[in-house]
Design an enzyme around this catalytic site. Structure first.
Site, PDB file in Angstrom:
ATOM      1  N   LYS A  96      34.844  40.290  46.227  1.00  0.00           N
ATOM      2  CA  LYS A  96      34.520  41.334  47.632  1.00  0.00           C
ATOM      3  C   LYS A  96      33.434  42.225  47.420  1.00  0.00           C
ATOM      4  O   LYS A  96      32.485  42.272  48.291  1.00  0.00           O
ATOM      5  CB  LYS A  96      35.782  42.113  47.870  1.00  0.00           C
ATOM      6  N   THR A  97      33.333  42.553  46.266  1.00  0.00           N
ATOM      7  CA  THR A  97      32.047  43.549  45.932  1.00  0.00           C
ATOM      8  C   THR A  97      30.740  42.777  45.933  1.00  0.00           C
ATOM      9  O   THR A  97      29.728  43.089  46.394  1.00  0.00           O
ATOM     10  CB  THR A  97      32.211  44.126  44.638  1.00  0.00           C
ATOM     11  N   ASP A 148      35.294  50.563  48.521  1.00  0.00           N
ATOM     12  CA  ASP A 148      36.367  49.713  47.906  1.00  0.00           C
ATOM     13  C   ASP A 148      37.807  50.386  48.142  1.00  0.00           C
ATOM     14  O   ASP A 148      37.739  51.581  48.097  1.00  0.00           O
ATOM     15  CB  ASP A 148      35.914  49.357  46.282  1.00  0.00           C
ATOM     16  N   THR A 182      42.952  45.047  48.315  1.00  0.00           N
ATOM     17  CA  THR A 182      43.714  43.947  47.908  1.00  0.00           C
ATOM     18  C   THR A 182      45.223  44.133  48.686  1.00  0.00           C
ATOM     19  O   THR A 182      46.203  43.267  48.403  1.00  0.00           O
ATOM     20  CB  THR A 182      44.022  44.290  46.378  1.00  0.00           C
ATOM     21  N   ARG A 235      36.514  36.535  38.085  1.00  0.00           N
ATOM     22  CA  ARG A 235      36.541  37.533  36.999  1.00  0.00           C
ATOM     23  C   ARG A 235      37.267  37.221  35.830  1.00  0.00           C
ATOM     24  O   ARG A 235      36.895  37.427  34.840  1.00  0.00           O
ATOM     25  CB  ARG A 235      36.910  38.752  37.859  1.00  0.00           C
TER      26      ARG A 235
END
Length: 341
Positions: free
Chosen positions: A63-64, A108, A157, A216
């Site tokens: 997302k980032t 975020d 999330t 990640r």
């Protein structure tokens, strides 16, 4: 925080190496990326601001990275903050009033914004104005401050925790899903090449299969494999070395970490496989409820290792299999463990 990459310069990610330079180079998430590319091209041709974007999904899916690439595709500055970092309306107002025309603001964990801050965003997102109250008591008066037109990108999330009015103000909404092993393998291969790590095709497949469908996680495991290979002076990394490195770091062949196995173990040993409520489970393993729901539970649910029922979480037959346990007789009757009513 203001982020803007000079023309031709790559945007860097938390792993210390160049990430994708454009949305075209972003691996995976094909439908969201294709929709974003179309929306960006259209707004650039009209010389307009991109509509506000909401990116949802489990942590670690990009997302980032997508927010950074959207800003780069728009040739705009990216200002980054998070929901927990903004505590007062004045702080949010300061951020909004310092945005320039067509800037991108990335928030975020936007679901963790306090209710008054959400309400402050409504007018800012819709009318590009800020309604503030000056003074107190009878002398207080409302003043509307004009804002530069900007694009808000929210990442969450827990989309269900966003209020309906705030969620409805995002014209573009995309849910990021777990990655397919093939896409994860391509991502890991690209990073391995940049890090100078030689891996066999089988080793990449083994590693991507243990990465929980999350880049990640895969990149963190790749670092551990690289460390293991360096210390033991290995040349080409094969499946056997990957297995040994992951085992040393508490990751099994199913990609489950020690905390995953602890969750399953407690559910099986203390609660007979469930149902067990999330609050009770969090207390039993001494972990935050939100951490279980955001970090560990999505993968266990997706793989069918646990299920959610109206009465709580239950371990499935597959969950018992990965833990090398035999389901209790009650579970086989359909009245207990696997009751999805």
């Amino acid at each position: 925080m203001d982020h803007k990459a000079p023309s031709g310069q790559r945007l860097y990610d938390p792993f210390g190496v160049p990430g994708p330079e454009s949305l075209e180079g972003f691996i995976g998430q094909r439908q969201p990326v294709a929709s974003l590319r179309l929306a960006i091209q259209a707004c650039k041709e009209r010389a307009e601001c991109l509509d506000h974007v909401l990116l949802s999904g489990p942590p670690g899916l990009g997302k980032t990275t997508l927010a950074r690439l959207i800003a780069k595709e728009l040739s705009c500055s990216l200002k980054v903050t998070s929901g927990p970092a903004i505590e007062r309306q004045g702080e949010l107002a300061a951020i909004l009033t310092h945005l320039n025309e067509r800037d991108v603001l990335f928030i975020d964990e936007i679901h963790r914004l306090k209710k008054p801050l959400e309400e402050l965003l409504y007018t800012a997102m819709e009318q590009f104005a800020l309604d503030v109250i000056i003074g107190e008591g009878p002398k207080a008066k409302a003043v509307r401050l004009p804002l530069s037109r900007f694009t808000l990108i929210g990442a969450t999330t827990r989309q269900g925790l966003l209020s309906a009015p705030l969620r409805s103000r995002f014209a573009l909404g995309f849910h990021l899903d777990f990655y397919e092993p093939e896409d994860l393998g391509r991502i890991l291969a690209a990073y391995a090449k940049q890090w100078g790590v030689a891996m066999s095709h089988g080793a990449l497949q083994e590693l991507s299969g243990c990465s929980k469908g999350t880049p990640r996680v895969g990149l963190s495991l790749l670092k551990r494999v690289r460390d293991y290979a360096q210390v033991f002076q290995a040349g080409l990394i094969d499946e056997e070395l990957v297995g040994a490195a992951l085992a040393l770091n508490g990751v099994d062949s199913n990609g489950l970490e020690s905390m995953d196995r602890k969750i399953l173990s407690v559910m099986i040993e203390k609660f007979h496989g469930g149902p067990v409520g999330i609050e009770t489970l969090a207390s039993a393993i001494m972990e935050e409820k939100d951490t279980i729901e955001d970090v560990y539970e999505p993968y266990l649910l997706r793989e069918g290792i646990i299920h959610k029922t109206q009465r709580g979480r239950v371990v499935t037959e597959k969950g018992y299999a990965v833990m090398a346990c035999t389901p209790p007789p009650l579970a086989r009757t359909g009245k207990g463990l696997f009751d999805n009513s």
